[in-house]
Motif scaffolding. Structure first.
Motif, PDB file in Angstrom:
ATOM      1  N   GLU A  42      -6.156  14.053   2.937  1.00 21.38           N
ATOM      2  CA  GLU A  42      -5.699  15.375   3.349  1.00 21.38           C
ATOM      3  C   GLU A  42      -4.677  15.910   2.330  1.00 21.38           C
ATOM      4  O   GLU A  42      -3.781  15.180   1.912  1.00 21.38           O
ATOM      5  CB  GLU A  42      -5.032  15.233   4.730  1.00 21.38           C
ATOM      6  N   CYS A  97       0.803  -1.226   0.000  1.00 22.62           N
ATOM      7  CA  CYS A  97       0.000   0.000   0.000  1.00 22.62           C
ATOM      8  C   CYS A  97       0.832   1.269   0.000  1.00 22.62           C
ATOM      9  O   CYS A  97       1.998   1.271   0.379  1.00 22.62           O
ATOM     10  CB  CYS A  97      -0.966   0.012   1.188  1.00 22.62           C
ATOM     11  N   GLY A  98       0.202   2.345  -0.423  1.00 22.53           N
ATOM     12  CA  GLY A  98       0.823   3.666  -0.415  1.00 22.53           C
ATOM     13  C   GLY A  98       0.617   4.394   0.903  1.00 22.53           C
ATOM     14  O   GLY A  98       1.495   5.101   1.376  1.00 22.53           O
ATOM     15  N   ARG A  99      -0.571   4.235   1.502  1.00 23.26           N
ATOM     16  CA  ARG A  99      -0.855   4.876   2.797  1.00 23.26           C
ATOM     17  C   ARG A  99      -1.374   3.800   3.738  1.00 23.26           C
ATOM     18  O   ARG A  99      -2.237   3.008   3.342  1.00 23.26           O
ATOM     19  CB  ARG A  99      -1.874   6.009   2.624  1.00 23.26           C
ATOM     20  N   PHE A 100      -0.835   3.803   4.925  1.00 17.78           N
ATOM     21  CA  PHE A 100      -1.126   2.737   5.890  1.00 17.78           C
ATOM     22  C   PHE A 100      -1.761   3.396   7.111  1.00 17.78           C
ATOM     23  O   PHE A 100      -1.118   4.154   7.834  1.00 17.78           O
ATOM     24  CB  PHE A 100       0.185   2.038   6.254  1.00 17.78           C
ATOM     25  N   ILE A 101      -3.042   3.091   7.308  1.00 15.24           N
ATOM     26  CA  ILE A 101      -3.850   3.799   8.300  1.00 15.24           C
ATOM     27  C   ILE A 101      -4.110   2.888   9.497  1.00 15.24           C
ATOM     28  O   ILE A 101      -4.415   1.710   9.329  1.00 15.24           O
ATOM     29  CB  ILE A 101      -5.208   4.212   7.678  1.00 15.24           C
ATOM     30  N   ARG A 127       6.362   5.166  -7.300  1.00 14.24           N
ATOM     31  CA  ARG A 127       7.325   6.135  -6.776  1.00 14.24           C
ATOM     32  C   ARG A 127       6.787   7.562  -6.737  1.00 14.24           C
ATOM     33  O   ARG A 127       7.485   8.470  -6.314  1.00 14.24           O
ATOM     34  CB  ARG A 127       8.615   6.056  -7.587  1.00 14.24           C
ATOM     35  N   PHE A 128       5.553   7.749  -7.230  1.00 12.57           N
ATOM     36  CA  PHE A 128       5.021   9.105  -7.285  1.00 12.57           C
ATOM     37  C   PHE A 128       3.659   9.202  -6.604  1.00 12.57           C
ATOM     38  O   PHE A 128       2.966   8.199  -6.439  1.00 12.57           O
ATOM     39  CB  PHE A 128       4.911   9.557  -8.749  1.00 12.57           C
ATOM     40  N   THR A 129       3.314  10.431  -6.232  1.00 14.12           N
ATOM     41  CA  THR A 129       2.029  10.717  -5.600  1.00 14.12           C
ATOM     42  C   THR A 129       1.266  11.725  -6.449  1.00 14.12           C
ATOM     43  O   THR A 129       1.871  12.525  -7.161  1.00 14.12           O
ATOM     44  CB  THR A 129       2.243  11.292  -4.182  1.00 14.12           C
ATOM     45  N   CYS A 180      -1.613  17.646   2.115  1.00 15.22           N
ATOM     46  CA  CYS A 180      -0.515  18.118   2.950  1.00 15.22           C
ATOM     47  C   CYS A 180       0.785  17.491   2.466  1.00 15.22           C
ATOM     48  O   CYS A 180       0.761  16.593   1.624  1.00 15.22           O
ATOM     49  CB  CYS A 180      -0.781  17.788   4.428  1.00 15.22           C
ATOM     50  N   HIS A 181       1.896  17.980   2.974  1.00 13.72           N
ATOM     51  CA  HIS A 181       3.201  17.536   2.478  1.00 13.72           C
ATOM     52  C   HIS A 181       3.435  16.047   2.677  1.00 13.72           C
ATOM     53  O   HIS A 181       4.088  15.393   1.876  1.00 13.72           O
ATOM     54  CB  HIS A 181       4.322  18.331   3.165  1.00 13.72           C
ATOM     55  N   ALA A 182       2.955  15.511   3.790  1.00 10.87           N
ATOM     56  CA  ALA A 182       3.242  14.118   4.121  1.00 10.87           C
ATOM     57  C   ALA A 182       2.271  13.147   3.457  1.00 10.87           C
ATOM     58  O   ALA A 182       2.424  11.934   3.574  1.00 10.87           O
ATOM     59  CB  ALA A 182       3.216  13.925   5.633  1.00 10.87           C
ATOM     60  N   MET A 183       1.254  13.678   2.780  1.00 11.69           N
ATOM     61  CA  MET A 183       0.289  12.762   2.156  1.00 11.69           C
ATOM     62  C   MET A 183       0.959  11.995   1.026  1.00 11.69           C
ATOM     63  O   MET A 183       1.718  12.556   0.248  1.00 11.69           O
ATOM     64  CB  MET A 183      -0.914  13.550   1.608  1.00 11.69           C
ATOM     65  N   HIS A 184       0.688  10.707   0.960  1.00 11.09           N
ATOM     66  CA  HIS A 184       1.043   9.932  -0.225  1.00 11.09           C
ATOM     67  C   HIS A 184      -0.240   9.374  -0.805  1.00 11.09           C
ATOM     68  O   HIS A 184      -0.903   8.541  -0.189  1.00 11.09           O
ATOM     69  CB  HIS A 184       2.010   8.803   0.128  1.00 11.09           C
ATOM     70  N   ASP A 194       4.859  16.989  -3.474  1.00  7.14           N
ATOM     71  CA  ASP A 194       5.730  16.050  -4.179  1.00  7.14           C
ATOM     72  C   ASP A 194       5.145  15.615  -5.521  1.00  7.14           C
ATOM     73  O   ASP A 194       5.872  15.070  -6.360  1.00  7.14           O
ATOM     74  CB  ASP A 194       6.011  14.819  -3.312  1.00  7.14           C
TER      75      ASP A 194
END
Lengths: 495, 495
Positions: A425, A412-416, A443-445, A427-431, A450
């Motif tokens: 969201e 996965c890209g985001r692990f909740i 490798r990209f979002t 924001c900078h940390a979002m993937h 980013d």
């Protein structure tokens, strides 16, 4: 209103114009690119009710949602504009000359520059935030790339209205008109011609697996292959661990009934698969989820094609051997409304039927019931790449499921933890990305600053005098960027 | 010594072992990954003469060059190890929770993690620096990815010796053996099986266009496409501007005679095309270049296949209509030696003959003579993507060639002023990459710490308690990384 598909001749002409604009726009100062993005945000902010009403008519999305999405789009444009000027994305790196080294080390300075004209495919499910003035457009402009948007044929008038605002903003900022181009195309040929045109240097897409994969394949078959970032959705699995489920079955069920049916299930992070271990806690969860979903009214999907696909894919899933209907939401007299649906299956059946791993785009979720921990792990290993995965678990649950957590993270890209995947969201940390088939490049979002890097490539300048370098790389650091100087990040000028 | 090709069964088994290792290695602390890279560097440094002598016998490269290249490889490993620990490449970003935002903003923390097992194809022209323990291997290990190297069949024993050193270093560092695997494969089938194996998650390649493109196509035809970074070389055009040439024709000619024939022309940044405007300065340049090249002895190329390709491609180029042989270096009694060659052609002919735009790998360069400035610009626009482009020009030349500079910059990864393209400094600002067909993805480099990013993907953790997060993202910042916290880079701990 009717819009005609762009012809091959029109596409050729507009791509040539976009190329010409790219030569100038690549060098337009960061501040001026940001000004354009701010200007687009401002016109959107002042666009009033007509735009919302048009989008409501074209997408069946409710007014509050569309107003919220417009607000999100404005926020995105402004936050990406800020990131553009701040310039961390440029990855400015300077290595100064060292004549004493053998052989002598030359002065080398690197930064990212726009990759060239970017074709953006408007999405159906986010008529503002991932369409005409959406994230792909904003980040491509940030990188210094002209953008060619193909309007989604499900909301052409909404797209045209936003495009007209962008055209006005481009003109007001004194930039070449071809920095932004808008075309209509209901046929696949328009998209194909845009992706295959030699002046196109990258593609952004948000939509179905079939659509994104087709564009990816086209792009790779070109004489000069180009990068395609296609966000193609996923089933966003949710793993319900035993202790957590025993303690919270009903509240988790209610949260997920909401998440599964939010916006008629039309979010790319919609939780389409829930996984748990058989037992009384899972029975309680299933009962509560069924009760909650049964009370949820049917809703209009974005357009007739999506509704038709939902009906077909839902029926196909329910027709599989070993599948049971667990709950259906309220039916509607209106055939065009999608009925919320929860089905269930045992893990052994799930593991052997790839169709059940596929997304049913809409308010549908499949509860996979595992016999034991081994099956739970097997299900995690069998998952394809996902935008998000979620674990519902207590501290004890996490402690006793180390291998499961590894298996999930890998896909996965985001692990909740202990939340719902819907809601992305900015924001900078979002993937917002993930391993294939969630996207075409893990490798990209497509969300967060980013995302600019999808549309930029490095160039290194060797031994150029200071006044010939882009401002970003000049000794005095006139843009006050954070740059790596001989390996150390600083805002220092160079003597 | 004879080595046998890996079988399909062996490849399957080693890829499964690499996958298992990847689960553990992805989480191995940065410091420990760096320790492995340092250990490999140390064993290489202590490898003595046997390795050099073996490489000399297998590659025909001279001793001094091979000793220098081993030194470069050691330097690379150590500098990438330092970069691994410093951790800028991780792009660690933290957005802290904000309960007051509507909807509430969760805590989100993102960093790059290893993409999974990486297959590296050893190159023929750099038996150390771009082969078994070369840049692709070092950067994949840095990212936390197990590496599977396919030895180049032209120097299998050299590759095996280096592989044995790496195996020993892996064991000494207490890491799983499958963190590094070495296979032999003279047939295309071995490479194909490695790229197609479902456990392979990325590919690094340095070599010919035909080889790189074939792997790229294979990777994209997989059920799950994977990224291939193939550096496929280029002709590295050099633009000789009028005033500079008028002042310096002879010294430029001498510098380029050296650059064109350096290492028997077997560098990926070898200048294969020189472009100038007809006139007395260009005549002087051509005369001086011819004189210098005529005195250069023939040299042994890396292996018989490359020598044969050089002879064939050189002959094909010289057989084109409108091509004239300008100079040939000293012949050799040894048929296996490559003769340095300069040919010339007028720009009109060049523009209409795509074969002349292709690389002739070896000590060959083509002087393209333009009638005027318009033709010079047309040649620049007609170029394909390049690793490097070079301008030889005075301040006046640059001032009067703005459109040319734009056209050149668009097509290259590194843009050099008044130098030669051969020589690729290993430093943070280096970009060794470029638009297709120089590489398969213009957004990545194979030299410099940014090369790590080819083999890493972001993962975002949402709402995890601190002790469950990787050390890189924990509140206390135990690794002292520079992280973006709510958009601002700092080494601060989070309260």
């Amino acid at each position: 209103m009717n819009y005609t598909d762009a012809t091959a001749e029109q596409i050729h002409a507009l791509m040539e114009a976009a190329y010409t604009a790219s030569v100038a726009f690549r060098k337009v100062p960061l501040q001026q690119r940001a000004a354009l993005m701010y200007a687009i945000a401002d016109t959107l902010e002042n666009s009033g009710d007509a735009l919302i009403h048009t989008a409501m008519a074209e997408t069946h999305l409710p007014e509050a949602r569309l107003r919220g999405e417009r607000g999100r789009t404005i926020f995105q444009l402004r936050s990406y504009a800020d990131a553009t000027v701040q310039g961390d994305w440029l990855e400015a790196r300077i290595d100064t000359a060292n004549a004493e080294k053998v052989p002598a080390k030359p002065d080398i300075r690197k930064m990212l520059v726009g990759i060239g004209p970017v074709v953006v495919f408007g999405s159906s499910n986010f008529p503002f935030a991932y369409s005409t003035a959406g994230g792909d457009t904003a980040t491509a402009l940030a990188a210094g790339c002209p953008v060619i948007v193909k309007a989604h044929p499900a909301h052409p008038q909404t797209s045209q209205m936003v495009a007209d605002m962008i055209h006005a903003a481009v003109a007001a900022c004194g930039l070449p008109a071809a920095v932004f181009t808008h075309v209509h195309g209901a046929s696949f040929e328009v998209g194909q011609a845009l992706v295959l045109h030699p002046r196109t240097k990258a593609v952004g897409f948000t939509g179905s697996f079939a659509g994104g994969k087709a564009l990816f394949d086209l792009a790779n078959q070109r004489k000069e292959p180009i990068p395609v970032f296609a966000e193609m959705g996923s089933v966003n699995p949710v793993y319900l661990l035993p202790e957590k489920l025993a303690g919270d079955a009903v509240s988790i069920a209610n949260a997920y009934a909401g998440s599964i049916t939010l916006g008629v299930g039309q979010f790319c992070t919609n939780p389409g698969i829930l996984v748990g271990i058989k037992g009384s806690a899972l029975v309680n969860f299933a009962t509560a989820l069924a009760t909650a979903v049964a009370a949820i009214p049917a809703g209009n999907m974005l357009h007739a094609g999506i509704q038709k696909a939902y009906v077909a894919k839902r029926a196909a899933a329910l027709a599989q051997q070993g599948i049971t209907l667990l709950a259906a939401g309220l039916e509607s007299a209106d055939d065009a409304q999608a009925v919320a649906t929860i089905a269930t299956v045992d893990a052994a059946t799930f593991l052997h039927n790839p169709l059940l791993h596929q997304e049913v785009f809409g308010p549908f979720s499949l509860l996979v019931q595992c016999a034991d921990e081994q099956e739970l792990l097997a299900v995690a290993h069998a998952m394809e790449g996902q935008l998000t995965s979620t674990v519902m678990g207590t501290e004890n649950d996490l402690q006793s499921h180390a291998a499961l957590l590894d298996a999930i993270a890998e896909k996965c890209g985001r692990f909740i933890l202990n939340g719902v995947p819907t809601g992305v969201e900015v924001c900078h940390a979002m993937h917002h990305g993930g391993p294939f088939p969630a996207t075409t490049d893990s490798r990209f979002t497509s969300v967060g600053a980013d995302a600019i890097k999808r549309f930029a490539r490095p160039i290194a300048y060797q031994s150029w005098p200071d006044h010939w370098l882009p401002a970003e790389l000049q000794n005095a650091n006139p843009l006050q960027l954070l740059r790596s100087i001989n390996g150390q990040l600083s805002k220092d000028a160079i003597a």
